[in-house]
Write a protein that holds these residues in place. Structure first.
Motif, PDB file in Angstrom:
ATOM      1  N   ILE A 311       7.007  -2.057  -2.348  1.00 38.93           N
ATOM      2  CA  ILE A 311       5.912  -2.081  -1.502  1.00 38.93           C
ATOM      3  C   ILE A 311       6.025  -2.565  -0.133  1.00 38.93           C
ATOM      4  O   ILE A 311       6.762  -3.388   0.264  1.00 38.93           O
ATOM      5  CB  ILE A 311       4.710  -3.225  -2.102  1.00 38.93           C
ATOM      6  CG1 ILE A 311       4.203  -2.559  -3.363  1.00 38.93           C
ATOM      7  CG2 ILE A 311       3.555  -3.069  -1.205  1.00 38.93           C
ATOM      8  CD1 ILE A 311       3.378  -1.108  -3.313  1.00 38.93           C
ATOM      9  N   ASP A 312       5.750  -1.698   0.944  1.00 40.74           N
ATOM     10  CA  ASP A 312       5.946  -2.055   2.530  1.00 40.74           C
ATOM     11  C   ASP A 312       4.907  -3.166   2.626  1.00 40.74           C
ATOM     12  O   ASP A 312       5.307  -4.115   3.404  1.00 40.74           O
ATOM     13  CB  ASP A 312       5.820  -0.936   3.347  1.00 40.74           C
ATOM     14  CG  ASP A 312       7.029   0.106   2.947  1.00 40.74           C
ATOM     15  OD1 ASP A 312       8.193  -0.296   3.563  1.00 40.74           O
ATOM     16  OD2 ASP A 312       6.632   1.109   2.327  1.00 40.74           O
ATOM     17  N   VAL A 314       1.293  -5.359   1.392  1.00 42.72           N
ATOM     18  CA  VAL A 314       0.381  -5.486   0.477  1.00 42.72           C
ATOM     19  C   VAL A 314      -0.844  -5.853   1.131  1.00 42.72           C
ATOM     20  O   VAL A 314      -1.042  -6.656   2.199  1.00 42.72           O
ATOM     21  CB  VAL A 314       0.613  -6.857  -0.477  1.00 42.72           C
ATOM     22  CG1 VAL A 314      -0.587  -7.103  -1.253  1.00 42.72           C
ATOM     23  CG2 VAL A 314       1.848  -6.415  -0.985  1.00 42.72           C
ATOM     24  N   SER A 326       1.829 -10.279  -5.688  1.00 45.56           N
ATOM     25  CA  SER A 326       2.113  -9.561  -4.292  1.00 45.56           C
ATOM     26  C   SER A 326       3.251 -10.028  -3.654  1.00 45.56           C
ATOM     27  O   SER A 326       3.843  -9.021  -3.093  1.00 45.56           O
ATOM     28  CB  SER A 326       0.664  -9.814  -3.153  1.00 45.56           C
ATOM     29  OG  SER A 326      -0.606  -9.310  -3.889  1.00 45.56           O
ATOM     30  N   THR A 330       6.634  -7.157  -3.153  1.00 38.83           N
ATOM     31  CA  THR A 330       6.971  -6.250  -1.638  1.00 38.83           C
ATOM     32  C   THR A 330       8.394  -5.996  -1.602  1.00 38.83           C
ATOM     33  O   THR A 330       9.255  -7.063  -1.821  1.00 38.83           O
ATOM     34  CB  THR A 330       6.323  -7.649  -0.866  1.00 38.83           C
ATOM     35  OG1 THR A 330       4.958  -7.782  -0.906  1.00 38.83           O
ATOM     36  CG2 THR A 330       6.615  -6.913   0.550  1.00 38.83           C
ATOM     37  N   GLY A 334       9.192  -6.674   4.019  1.00 34.52           N
ATOM     38  CA  GLY A 334       7.737  -5.966   4.036  1.00 34.52           C
ATOM     39  C   GLY A 334       6.948  -7.155   4.325  1.00 34.52           C
ATOM     40  O   GLY A 334       7.306  -8.387   4.469  1.00 34.52           O
ATOM     41  N   THR A 335       5.644  -6.662   4.222  1.00 33.32           N
ATOM     42  CA  THR A 335       4.606  -7.712   4.651  1.00 33.32           C
ATOM     43  C   THR A 335       3.245  -7.782   3.728  1.00 33.32           C
ATOM     44  O   THR A 335       2.936  -6.714   3.101  1.00 33.32           O
ATOM     45  CB  THR A 335       4.123  -7.111   5.997  1.00 33.32           C
ATOM     46  OG1 THR A 335       5.073  -6.811   6.687  1.00 33.32           O
ATOM     47  CG2 THR A 335       2.939  -8.048   6.744  1.00 33.32           C
ATOM     48  N   ILE A 336       3.063  -8.939   3.844  1.00 30.72           N
ATOM     49  CA  ILE A 336       1.806  -9.121   2.686  1.00 30.72           C
ATOM     50  C   ILE A 336       0.740  -9.726   3.683  1.00 30.72           C
ATOM     51  O   ILE A 336       1.063 -10.894   4.428  1.00 30.72           O
ATOM     52  CB  ILE A 336       1.935 -10.381   1.649  1.00 30.72           C
ATOM     53  CG1 ILE A 336       3.275 -10.351   0.797  1.00 30.72           C
ATOM     54  CG2 ILE A 336       0.751 -10.934   0.955  1.00 30.72           C
ATOM     55  CD1 ILE A 336       4.372 -10.845   1.140  1.00 30.72           C
ATOM     56  N   LYS A 359      10.444 -11.454   3.828  1.00 27.68           N
ATOM     57  CA  LYS A 359       9.347 -10.996   3.865  1.00 27.68           C
ATOM     58  C   LYS A 359       8.394 -11.814   5.011  1.00 27.68           C
ATOM     59  O   LYS A 359       8.614 -12.928   5.251  1.00 27.68           O
ATOM     60  CB  LYS A 359       8.609 -11.064   2.430  1.00 27.68           C
ATOM     61  CG  LYS A 359       9.260 -10.284   1.196  1.00 27.68           C
ATOM     62  CD  LYS A 359       9.146 -10.228  -0.023  1.00 27.68           C
ATOM     63  CE  LYS A 359      10.000  -9.637  -1.156  1.00 27.68           C
ATOM     64  NZ  LYS A 359       9.455  -9.852  -2.372  1.00 27.68           N
TER      65      LYS A 359
END
Ligand code: A1D88
Ligand code: NDP
Length: 445
Positions: A311-312, A314, A326, A330, A334-336, A359
């Motif tokens: 996942i890029d 969330v 979550s 990622t 990536g970014t949450i 992240k």
């Protein structure tokens, strides 16, 4: 009130007609009462019933101040913040009104023993206060819910950073679940012509929030091809996040909790959908302990759906229940991005997966003036559509809030205020016809 409604419904009405209507001394509004803030003490959140705490009262018309507008509300919608207000969690919203009331003579008006709630509206401007030039009586509008004073330079670049930033109808009084609302004129935006009142009132808060959180550079800054994990993808926020992901060339991975909700996501165009109920994820072994094996099982499902990719971005809001998972799923770098904690605000996650994989967690809240305007523009252009499922009367707002609290709804739940029936207020039927399937996608599912 009848004169107001007649003027709104007559195609001949001019701005002068609206300006000449004598305003009523009182109007009907959905409220919570300050002397009832302890009514649910001892109950679990789930058992706190908005039908008991939300009242429909006759309230006096507030005095109009500089830079403000009184708006006849044709329709509004239920947001989860009204659920929070109605169950007095995580804090009673009367504390916000008291604090706001201490700011100035003008803001004192907000500190009352009742709180008129509601952070969305579609309606018609009745009066504007001194200093308002861009809007006039008779203008058909929607209102976003950002209330700021802008006296500090902190908010001059990004109005959400104003130290006196508040959400109208949650941290201020005189909200949209009422026949008349008081807003700052900078909250006003043109009502999309192709939508009915209740459709126009539905997207505002959640659409703007999803826009900042996912699309804006102040949020995740989504780009084409990104894998976007969207929790509650057919809910209030999620139904707009899914549309933004699809419209922006990203790949939404939609999480929902029933086959019906999965079908709605597919009908929007999403291909990767996970039914969290059917999969039976148990991210928590008990109240205190998470189960990384379940995070991994979830991650494997995502890889199955994406052809092996992680996942890029969330799009987070359930909070405590899902946050550990979550962070885990990622991808590196990536970014949450999170705007809420519906299931609990004390999050736990394994920080090794955050720092070792570089992240980022981004906090996001509503949208600044410009973002709210841009999000509304996308609705007006038919690029993003309302996700209205069901419409209640003002009298039944308690039931509407109950549905949202108990997760019995889809997309957005609307409320008719002055509008006597659904379907009124459409000014561009041709454009509407072009988008009618998308506009009706969530209706009565
Ligand atoms: C658009 C829709 C959105 C949504 O739906 S969001 C979901 C619904 N919203 C919520 O659930 C949020 C509800 N709000 C809250 O729970 C509370 O609202 C907050 C936890 C966000 C904030 O709590 P508080 O107590 O109001 O504010 P403090 O900033 O903690 O201020 C309390 C006192 O603490 C001082 N303080 C703040 N930061 C610091 C610091 N870094 N060091 C020392 N002191 C600090 C302040 O000044 C103040 O002091 P003094 O009481 O004397 O005025
Ligand atoms: N900071 C801000 O600016 C904003 C914050 N919010 C907050 O965001 C939250 C969501 O708002 P909104 O989208 O309008 O609410 P909705 O209830 O309409 O949608 C949320 C969806 O999240 C899913 N969900 C709920 N609980 C869980 C859980 N424990 N685990 C996984 N999924 C869950 C459900 O979908 P399903 O059952 O299908 O999985 C539900 O439909 C609220 O807390 C609200 O206050 C909202 C707007 C703005």
């Amino acid at each position: 009130m009848k004169d107001i409604l007649d003027a709104i419904q007559s195609p001949e009405s001019t701005s002068a007609d609206f300006a000449n209507i004598k305003l009523p001394e009182s109007y009907r509004a959905v409220t919570v009462h300050k002397d009832e803030t302890e009514m649910f003490t001892g109950l679990a959140s789930r058992d706190k019933d908005p039908r008991k705490s939300l009242h429909l009262d006759d309230v006096p018309l507030p005095e109009l101040g500089p830079g403000e507008a009184l708006v006849a509300v044709m329709a509004s919608s239920v947001n989860y913040n009204s659920v929070w207000t109605s169950i007095f969690e995580p804090v009673s919203t009367f504390g916000f009104l008291e604090r706001y009331g201490r700011l100035s003579e003008l803001t004192k008006r907000h500190d009352l023993p009742y709180h008129i709630i509601g952070s969305d509206l579609a309606g018609v401007v009745l009066r504007t206060g001194p200093g308002v030039n861009s809007w006039k009586p008779g203008d058909e509008v929607v209102a976003h819910c950002l209330s700021v004073e802008l006296e500090s330079s902190d908010g001059h670049n990004d109005t959400m950073l104003d130290p006196e930033q508040r959400i109208w109808g949650f941290e201020t009084n005189f909200g949209g679940l009422a026949e008349i609302a008081l807003v700052k004129s900078n909250q006003l935006m043109p009502k999309p012509d192709h939508l009915s009142w209740e459709e126009a009132a539905a997207p505002g808060l959640v659409n703007s929030t999803a826009y900042r959180q996912l699309v804006s550079r102040n949020g995740a800054g989504m780009k084409q091809g990104d894998n976007v994990l969207i929790w509650g993808a057919s809910g209030g926020l999620g139904s707009y996040a899914t549309q933004f992901a699809l419209a922006g060339g990203a790949n939404p991975i939609c999480v929902v909790s029933s086959p019906e909700k999965a079908d709605i996501c597919r009908s929007m165009g999403a291909e990767a959908v996970i039914d969290r109920n059917a999969e039976g994820y148990r991210f928590w072994k008990d109240e205190q302990t998470q189960d990384p094996k379940e995070w991994k099982r979830f991650g494997s499902k995502i890889r199955e759906l994406t052809g092996g990719e992680d996942i890029d971005i969330v799009f987070e809001h359930p909070g405590r229940e899902t946050f550990g998972a979550s962070v885990y799923v990622t991808r590196k770098g990536g970014t949450i991005t999170t705007c809420a904690s519906t299931s609990g605000y004390m999050h736990q996650y394994d920080n090794r997966y955050l720092w070792m994989s570089l992240k980022r967690i981004i906090g996001s809240h509503f949208a600044n003036y410009r973002e709210a305007w841009e999000a509304n523009r996308l609705i007006a252009k038919g690029k993003i559509h309302p996700t209205l499922s069901k419409v209640y009367s003002l009298e039944d707002t308690g039931q509407a809030a109950y549905d949202v609290h108990r997760n019995l709804h889809q997309g957005k739940v609307g409320v008719l205020a002055l509008a006597p029936e659904e379907g009124l207020g459409v000014r561009d039927p041709e454009m509407r016809a072009k988008h009618i399937d998308a506009i009706n996608r969530f209706r009565n599912v």
